[in-house]
Design a protein around this motif. Structure first.
Motif, PDB file in Angstrom:
ATOM      1  N   PRO A   1       0.723  -1.328   0.135  1.00 36.38           N
ATOM      2  CA  PRO A   1      -0.079   0.001   0.203  1.00 36.38           C
ATOM      3  C   PRO A   1       0.754   1.201   0.059  1.00 36.38           C
ATOM      4  O   PRO A   1       0.451   2.458  -0.301  1.00 36.38           O
ATOM      5  CB  PRO A   1      -0.705  -0.201   1.304  1.00 36.38           C
ATOM      6  N   LEU A   2       2.057   1.220   0.516  1.00 38.50           N
ATOM      7  CA  LEU A   2       3.020   2.478   0.824  1.00 38.50           C
ATOM      8  C   LEU A   2       3.941   2.592  -0.580  1.00 38.50           C
ATOM      9  O   LEU A   2       4.513   3.472  -0.617  1.00 38.50           O
ATOM     10  CB  LEU A   2       3.878   2.299   1.978  1.00 38.50           C
ATOM     11  N   GLN A   3       4.076   1.577  -1.486  1.00 41.25           N
ATOM     12  CA  GLN A   3       5.017   1.562  -2.508  1.00 41.25           C
ATOM     13  C   GLN A   3       4.989   2.768  -3.448  1.00 41.25           C
ATOM     14  O   GLN A   3       5.984   3.451  -3.582  1.00 41.25           O
ATOM     15  CB  GLN A   3       4.940   0.218  -3.333  1.00 41.25           C
ATOM     16  N   ARG A   4       3.876   3.189  -4.014  1.00 38.95           N
ATOM     17  CA  ARG A   4       4.113   4.249  -4.704  1.00 38.95           C
ATOM     18  C   ARG A   4       4.241   5.584  -4.048  1.00 38.95           C
ATOM     19  O   ARG A   4       4.992   6.360  -4.775  1.00 38.95           O
ATOM     20  CB  ARG A   4       2.576   4.376  -5.561  1.00 38.95           C
ATOM     21  N   PRO A   5       3.710   5.931  -3.134  1.00 42.84           N
ATOM     22  CA  PRO A   5       4.072   7.065  -2.490  1.00 42.84           C
ATOM     23  C   PRO A   5       5.490   7.327  -1.960  1.00 42.84           C
ATOM     24  O   PRO A   5       6.425   8.078  -2.163  1.00 42.84           O
ATOM     25  CB  PRO A   5       3.139   7.273  -1.037  1.00 42.84           C
ATOM     26  N   VAL A   6       6.152   6.183  -1.590  1.00 36.60           N
ATOM     27  CA  VAL A   6       7.407   5.951  -1.172  1.00 36.60           C
ATOM     28  C   VAL A   6       8.289   6.216  -2.363  1.00 36.60           C
ATOM     29  O   VAL A   6       9.510   6.708  -2.115  1.00 36.60           O
ATOM     30  CB  VAL A   6       7.783   4.776  -0.423  1.00 36.60           C
ATOM     31  N   ALA A   7       7.866   5.661  -3.392  1.00 40.02           N
ATOM     32  CA  ALA A   7       8.476   5.862  -4.602  1.00 40.02           C
ATOM     33  C   ALA A   7       8.729   7.335  -5.125  1.00 40.02           C
ATOM     34  O   ALA A   7       9.675   7.741  -5.441  1.00 40.02           O
ATOM     35  CB  ALA A   7       8.008   5.037  -5.632  1.00 40.02           C
ATOM     36  N   VAL A   8       7.713   8.003  -5.149  1.00 34.88           N
ATOM     37  CA  VAL A   8       7.755   9.526  -5.343  1.00 34.88           C
ATOM     38  C   VAL A   8       8.680  10.104  -4.460  1.00 34.88           C
ATOM     39  O   VAL A   8       9.377  11.084  -4.864  1.00 34.88           O
ATOM     40  CB  VAL A   8       6.340   9.930  -5.390  1.00 34.88           C
TER      41      VAL A   8
END
Length: 408
Positions: A116-123
């Motif tokens: 669930p956190l992967q895309r925000p952390v990638a940004v």
């Protein structure tokens, strides 16, 4: 006269930036998809990819020594083959490596945090590393050094622990020739980081000597590391299990070393992806700078920061675009798209190097390199080739409009 970047990097700095670019891209991700198409034949694919990469590396080294300025093959193509060849190389590099930036950001997040956190952390990773690059290339080299050391230590744990902790599994028969070539095309994506050294030629001290040496050292080290890791992954997991693994080295650690090693390998995967992303941002920004200097991209992207001496506007735009991609795309799709752009970029590299009279390497290496690039492009999925051709058409249309406007 265009503002110049500062020459602050030595051979060791350049090697580390190249290693950071390559090790992050492939070791922690690419052997699973390669095993899916080639089984144990991925080792043959690795050898093919390494040969093509070496031929391309000699072309890049020879050209960078003669043209020690930012932009890589965009500059070489313009100088040796004409403006259109340079533009097509530069456009391929910018679009392909922008996709690579998104892929590395997503890979980092996949190793670092749950779904669930992967895309925000990638940004967040994209924006943070863009800020590091904004502060200057010496900081980029220092951080790359730390990341490369971490990655090499983790890979050493995987190879040594994996070799000692399990019996060799039967590998079975390799796939057919097409499957092997497809695996070579996938694995080539993992080798492409040596171009980062050439694209940063304007910031390297004694570029005529430093760049050829750094490119060969970085590529040679990477080939040895990849071969050791590929053999370990195959013998621990077997081709079938490796083919379906989303995190092959983490699975190797769990199977052959112990649960304590799983978070260690996950940390190494995250660090590797960060190192690749850091160097990718630097390389794309400098190619965009070179293209903007010739009006092949908007001229305002050619600005160099008065204090930090980096192409700050180009890197800001890149960070915004990559952040948008991270929120919208799939990891495997952007890897395949990146391979399309990068292989055509190196096709121009080999053709440009073939025309040089002052030779460091024999011309037949460039013949093999050009043929290899075309062959590996042909193995990519047809939707990727079609999408890449469409993006190239958009770039060519932009340049035609600009040329007609300038003629008026």
């Amino acid at each position: 006269m265009a503002e110049r970047l500062a020459r602050r990097l030595g051979t060791a700095d350049a090697v580390v930036i190249g290693l950071g670019s390559m090790l992050g891209a492939g070791v922690f991700a690419v052997f699973g998809p390669a095993a899916a198409v080639a089984g144990p034949g991925l080792l043959i694919g690795l050898a093919i990819a390494a040969v093509v990469a070496y031929c391309n590396a000699t072309a890049s080294a020879q050209l960078a020594a003669q043209y020690p300025t930012s932009g890589g093959t965009y500059v070489y193509g313009r100088e040796r083959l004409g403006p259109w060849a340079g533009f097509l190389a530069g456009w391929g590099f910018v679009i392909g490596k922008t996709a690579s930036c998104a892929a590395m950001a997503l890979t980092f997040a996949a190793y670092a945090v749950p779904e669930p956190l992967q895309r925000p952390v990638a940004v967040a990773a994209v924006l943070g590393l863009a800020a590091v690059n904004y502060r200057g290339v010496t900081r980029t080299a220092r951080l790359a050094t730390v990341l490369v050391v971490v990655v090499l230590v983790v890979l050493g744990v995987v190879v040594v622990g994996g070799s000692a902790g399990t019996k060799t599994l039967p590998l079975g028969d390799p796939a057919d020739a097409y499957g092997v070539l497809r695996s070579a095309g996938l694995i080539f994506f993992a080798f492409a980081g040596y171009a980062r050294i050439a694209t940063m030629a304007e910031e390297v001290r004694e570029p005529e000597r430093t760049i050829p040496r750094a490119i060969v050292l970085a590529l040679g080290t990477t080939v040895v590391v990849y071969a050791a890791v590929a053999v370990t992954a195959l013998t621990v997991l077997g081709p079938g299990r490796l083919a379906v693994s989303q995190a092959p080295l983490r699975d190797v650690a769990a199977a052959a070393i112990g649960t304590w090693a799983v978070p260690v390998v996950a940390a190494g995967g995250a660090a590797a992806a960060l190192g690749a992303l850091l160097a990718l941002i630097a390389g794309v920004g400098r190619t965009a700078l070179a293209m903007a200097r010739h009006d092949d991209l908007p001229a305002w992207l050619a600005a160099v920061h008065p204090r930090f001496r980096v192409p700050h506007r180009a890197e800001i735009v890149l960070a915004v675009v990559v952040s948008a991609l991270v929120l919208a795309v799939d990891l495997r799709e952007v890897i395949a798209f990146s391979s399309f752009g990068v292989l055509l970029y190196y096709l121009v590299t080999n053709l440009a190097a073939y025309t040089q009279d002052r030779r460091r390497y024999p011309r037949w290496l460039q013949v093999i390199g050009a043929a290899g690039c075309l062959l590996l492009v042909a193995t990519l999925p047809w939707p990727v080739v079609a999408a890449g051709a469409a993006v190239y058409a958009i770039g060519a249309a932009y340049r035609l409009v600009r040329l007609r406007s300038a003629a008026r």
